[in-house]
Design an enzyme around this catalytic site. Structure first.
Site, PDB file in Angstrom:
ATOM      1  N   LYS A  17       0.898  -1.364   0.003  1.00  0.00           N
ATOM      2  CA  LYS A  17       0.098  -0.068  -0.038  1.00  0.00           C
ATOM      3  C   LYS A  17       0.838   1.268   0.032  1.00  0.00           C
ATOM      4  O   LYS A  17       2.025   1.219   0.396  1.00  0.00           O
ATOM      5  CB  LYS A  17      -0.875   0.024   1.290  1.00  0.00           C
ATOM      6  CG  LYS A  17      -0.366  -0.150   2.692  1.00  0.00           C
ATOM      7  CD  LYS A  17       0.143   1.136   3.087  1.00  0.00           C
ATOM      8  CE  LYS A  17       0.560   1.102   4.697  1.00  0.00           C
ATOM      9  NZ  LYS A  17       1.220   2.312   5.058  1.00  0.00           N
ATOM     10  N   GLY A 110       7.157   1.534   5.175  1.00  0.00           N
ATOM     11  CA  GLY A 110       5.750   2.064   5.228  1.00  0.00           C
ATOM     12  C   GLY A 110       4.881   1.564   4.230  1.00  0.00           C
ATOM     13  O   GLY A 110       3.861   2.353   3.870  1.00  0.00           O
ATOM     14  N   ASP A 148      -2.774  -1.744  10.608  1.00  0.00           N
ATOM     15  CA  ASP A 148      -2.890  -1.642   8.932  1.00  0.00           C
ATOM     16  C   ASP A 148      -3.364  -3.029   8.345  1.00  0.00           C
ATOM     17  O   ASP A 148      -3.427  -3.053   7.219  1.00  0.00           O
ATOM     18  CB  ASP A 148      -1.220  -1.608   8.484  1.00  0.00           C
ATOM     19  CG  ASP A 148      -1.034  -0.110   8.593  1.00  0.00           C
ATOM     20  OD1 ASP A 148      -1.746   0.751   8.722  1.00  0.00           O
ATOM     21  OD2 ASP A 148       0.268   0.060   8.047  1.00  0.00           O
TER      22      ASP A 148
HETATM   23  O1  C5P Z   1      -0.364  -1.097  15.157  1.00  0.00           O
HETATM   24  P1  C5P Z   1       1.187  -1.245  14.639  1.00  0.00           P
HETATM   25  O2  C5P Z   1       1.826  -2.463  15.376  1.00  0.00           O
HETATM   26  O3  C5P Z   1       1.246  -1.263  13.097  1.00  0.00           O
HETATM   27  O4  C5P Z   1       1.928  -0.174  15.216  1.00  0.00           O
HETATM   28  C1  C5P Z   1       3.273  -0.171  15.584  1.00  0.00           C
HETATM   29  C2  C5P Z   1       3.464   1.082  16.423  1.00  0.00           C
HETATM   30  O5  C5P Z   1       3.311   2.413  15.887  1.00  0.00           O
HETATM   31  C3  C5P Z   1       2.606   0.794  17.727  1.00  0.00           C
HETATM   32  O6  C5P Z   1       3.032   0.160  18.794  1.00  0.00           O
HETATM   33  C4  C5P Z   1       2.353   2.448  18.104  1.00  0.00           C
HETATM   34  O7  C5P Z   1       3.732   2.966  18.725  1.00  0.00           O
HETATM   35  C5  C5P Z   1       2.681   3.144  16.858  1.00  0.00           C
HETATM   36  N1  C5P Z   1       1.283   3.716  16.180  1.00  0.00           N
HETATM   37  C6  C5P Z   1       0.606   4.697  16.796  1.00  0.00           C
HETATM   38  N2  C5P Z   1      -0.520   5.029  16.213  1.00  0.00           N
HETATM   39  C7  C5P Z   1      -1.197   4.405  15.274  1.00  0.00           C
HETATM   40  C8  C5P Z   1      -0.473   3.311  14.705  1.00  0.00           C
HETATM   41  C9  C5P Z   1       0.694   2.780  15.492  1.00  0.00           C
HETATM   42  O8  C5P Z   1       1.168   5.190  17.799  1.00  0.00           O
HETATM   43  N3  C5P Z   1      -2.334   5.019  14.763  1.00  0.00           N
END
Ligand code: C5P
Length: 298
Positions: A17, A110, A148
């Site tokens: 993405k 990303g 995601d």
């Molecule tokens: O949800 P995911 O594991 O992809 O997120 C990785 C890290 O990115 C989370 O532990 C958090 O620290 C940060 N994050 C955030 N706000 C979001 C998505 C991710 O702070 N909306």
């Protein structure tokens, strides 16, 4: 994602993405950040083969065809393994799986590669193990695993993602978009970039101006004017290769330049597939190694 069956094996092509726009609206009490992001699915695929096992072991192997993929763990630090184990736990199935992942989507870029792989794991093992979980249940598990994954569950070409990223509102895209994508040698950790965003003097934006309308209009100039990413500033401060990459792309006569997600990959929106290929050839001839040409689509 595209799924095919070969005997008892399921093979899935999982897309990447790009975030054409990403607004951080503020930090939440659970530590996550409230987002408003326009994501498009792009046709750069990992391939995953799932073979059922009669015992409950989950075994992952990886063929790395992209930068830094040789460092990806194959144990439960990997989202694919976590997705498989979560399914086993909630369904109490006795089955396991041998999983082989061919990695083409760059890591720490990303581009959602790990999330797309994990979403595909939920969908394919639900089929392979005959668990009959509903779409809604798969979405709940996806949200438990990361922010995601939900975007990839329904193979949506484009969507506005809100909440911490897990609430998906699909939007129609009536033209194909072509991009050149460049990834610096070093990647970025999502958690680090969000943490750094929180230290900057930014209060979150309430301007979530209408990139979805621009996408639906299909007019490149309208889309270009709305390409933006609130995580670009913290990412640039953490990794000086981001600025160099953005400048390199911007100087290539693209319609718009942006960074996807928390980086470190950056993209140029191009006028056409041919235009994107011409720019990619020029960038590669200047010794930029990690350059892809991608089209929107699932
Ligand atoms: O949800 P995911 O594991 O992809 O997120 C990785 C890290 O990115 C989370 O532990 C958090 O620290 C940060 N994050 C955030 N706000 C979001 C998505 C991710 O702070 N909306």
């Amino acid at each position: 994602m595209r799924i095919s069956r070969h005997g008892s094996t399921l093979v899935v092509e999982t897309p990447a993405k790009l975030n054409l726009s990403l607004k951080v609206l503020g930090q939440r009490s659970d530590g996550f950040h409230e987002l408003h992001s326009l994501m498009v699915s792009v046709r750069l695929y990992d391939t995953i083969c799932f073979e059922p096992r009669a015992t409950n072991e989950v075994e992952l192997s990886i063929t790395a065809l992209t930068p830094s993929a040789s460092e990806i763990p194959v144990d439960s630090r990997n989202l694919v393994v976590r997705a498989a184990k979560l399914l086993q736990e909630i369904s109490q199935t006795e089955f396991g799986a041998r999983i082989h992942l061919t990695k083409r989507i760059p890591c720490e870029a990303g581009m959602g590669g790990g999330s797309s792989d994990a979403a595909a794991t939920l969908i394919c093992l639900n089929q392979l193990w005959n668990l009959n979980l509903s779409g809604e249940q798969l979405h709940e598990l996806a949200a438990e695993l990361g922010s995601d994954l939900n975007f990839f569950i329904d193979s949506t070409p484009a969507a506005v993602c809100t909440g911490r990223g897990e609430h998906i509102s699909p939007i129609p895209v009536n033209r194909s978009l072509s991009f050149v994508v460049v990834k610096p040698n070093s990647g970025l950790s999502t958690a680090d970039v969000f943490k750094h965003w929180a230290t900057l003097d930014q209060h979150g934006t309430d301007d979530v101006s209408n990139i979805e309308e621009a996408i639906q209009s299909g007019q490149l100039q309208h889309i270009a004017e709305r390409v933006s990413n609130d995580l670009q500033q913290p990412a640039r401060e953490l990794n000086d290769e981001i600025d160099k990459t953005l400048i390199l792309i911007a100087q290539s006569n693209v319609v718009a330049t942006g960074m996807t997600g928390s980086g470190s990959a950056c993209f140029g929106l191009c006028r056409s597939w041919r235009h994107a290929n011409r720019i990619a050839a020029k960038l590669r001839s200047q010794n930029n190694q990690h350059v892809w040409v991608v089209k929107s689509g699932v």
